[in-house]
Design a protein around this motif. Sequence first.
Motif, short mmCIF file in Angstrom:
data_model
loop_
_atom_site.label_atom_id
_atom_site.label_comp_id
_atom_site.label_asym_id
_atom_site.label_seq_id
_atom_site.Cartn_x
_atom_site.Cartn_y
_atom_site.Cartn_z
N MET A 174 7.30 -5.83 -2.10
CA MET A 174 6.03 -5.13 -2.10
C MET A 174 5.34 -5.37 -0.77
O MET A 174 5.35 -6.48 -0.27
N THR A 175 4.77 -4.32 -0.25
CA THR A 175 3.97 -4.48 0.96
C THR A 175 2.52 -4.22 0.62
O THR A 175 2.20 -3.37 -0.20
N THR A 176 1.66 -4.99 1.26
CA THR A 176 0.24 -4.92 0.99
C THR A 176 -0.53 -4.58 2.25
O THR A 176 0.00 -4.65 3.36
N ALA A 177 -1.79 -4.23 2.05
CA ALA A 177 -2.71 -3.96 3.15
C ALA A 177 -4.08 -4.46 2.72
O ALA A 177 -4.34 -4.61 1.52
N ASP A 235 -8.51 -6.85 -5.22
CA ASP A 235 -9.50 -7.79 -4.69
C ASP A 235 -9.48 -7.64 -3.18
O ASP A 235 -10.04 -6.70 -2.64
N ARG A 236 -8.76 -8.50 -2.48
CA ARG A 236 -8.72 -8.44 -1.02
C ARG A 236 -7.57 -7.58 -0.48
O ARG A 236 -7.61 -7.15 0.66
N LEU A 237 -6.54 -7.38 -1.32
CA LEU A 237 -5.36 -6.64 -0.88
C LEU A 237 -5.10 -5.47 -1.81
O LEU A 237 -5.39 -5.53 -3.01
N ILE A 238 -4.50 -4.40 -1.25
CA ILE A 238 -4.03 -3.27 -2.04
C ILE A 238 -2.53 -3.16 -1.86
O ILE A 238 -1.97 -3.63 -0.86
N LEU A 239 -1.88 -2.54 -2.81
CA LEU A 239 -0.45 -2.27 -2.73
C LEU A 239 -0.26 -0.95 -2.01
O LEU A 239 -0.84 0.06 -2.41
N GLU A 240 0.50 -0.96 -0.93
CA GLU A 240 0.76 0.29 -0.21
C GLU A 240 1.72 1.15 -1.02
O GLU A 240 2.66 0.64 -1.64
N SER A 241 1.48 2.45 -1.03
CA SER A 241 2.33 3.37 -1.79
C SER A 241 3.79 3.25 -1.38
O SER A 241 4.69 3.24 -2.23
N ALA A 242 4.04 3.18 -0.09
CA ALA A 242 5.43 3.04 0.39
C ALA A 242 6.05 1.74 -0.11
O ALA A 242 7.24 1.70 -0.44
N GLY A 243 5.27 0.70 -0.21
CA GLY A 243 5.76 -0.58 -0.73
C GLY A 243 6.10 -0.48 -2.20
O GLY A 243 7.06 -1.10 -2.67
N PHE A 244 5.34 0.31 -2.94
CA PHE A 244 5.63 0.51 -4.36
C PHE A 244 6.92 1.30 -4.52
O PHE A 244 7.75 0.97 -5.37
N VAL A 245 7.11 2.32 -3.71
CA VAL A 245 8.34 3.11 -3.76
C VAL A 245 9.54 2.22 -3.47
O VAL A 245 10.57 2.28 -4.16
N GLN A 246 9.42 1.36 -2.47
CA GLN A 246 10.50 0.43 -2.12
C GLN A 246 10.75 -0.55 -3.28
O GLN A 246 11.89 -0.84 -3.61
N TYR A 247 9.70 -1.03 -3.89
CA TYR A 247 9.83 -1.94 -5.03
C TYR A 247 10.58 -1.26 -6.18
O TYR A 247 11.43 -1.87 -6.82
N LEU A 248 10.27 0.00 -6.44
CA LEU A 248 10.95 0.75 -7.50
C LEU A 248 12.44 0.91 -7.23
O LEU A 248 13.25 0.93 -8.14
N ALA A 249 12.78 1.02 -5.95
CA ALA A 249 14.19 1.21 -5.58
C ALA A 249 15.00 -0.07 -5.76
O ALA A 249 16.23 -0.01 -5.84
N ASP A 250 14.32 -1.21 -5.85
CA ASP A 250 15.00 -2.50 -6.00
C ASP A 250 14.30 -3.31 -7.09
O ASP A 250 13.61 -4.28 -6.81
#
Length: 112
Positions: A1-4, A34-49
Amino acid sequence: MTTAPSPDSRHDFLVELRGEPIPGTRLIIRVVPDRLILESAGFVQYLADPPDGVPSPESLAMAVLDDLNNELVPRWVEVTVERDAPLPHRVVIEDRQPNWDNPQLMARLRRL
């Protein structure tokens, strides 16, 4: 997961993401960041793995909840896993930070 960084951590807002980590299995996450959000691209990557060795919707929901809590530390999070076969199966898990509450937002979530 990638965050921003959250665009504004002073306010509560809801983020909903949906995907299919395993064929026939739907994953819906709803998060009040809270302080971080999940980037959409990171969610797509997470779904792939998806997490390894996940035999049941319950295990998948718990693994995703743990990953979200470790990466984002959200104010509130809800993870839903749904499968239609061999029979309809739905698991919903919720978690929140201690002492966090927003009754108005939570009331609106129940209507969604």
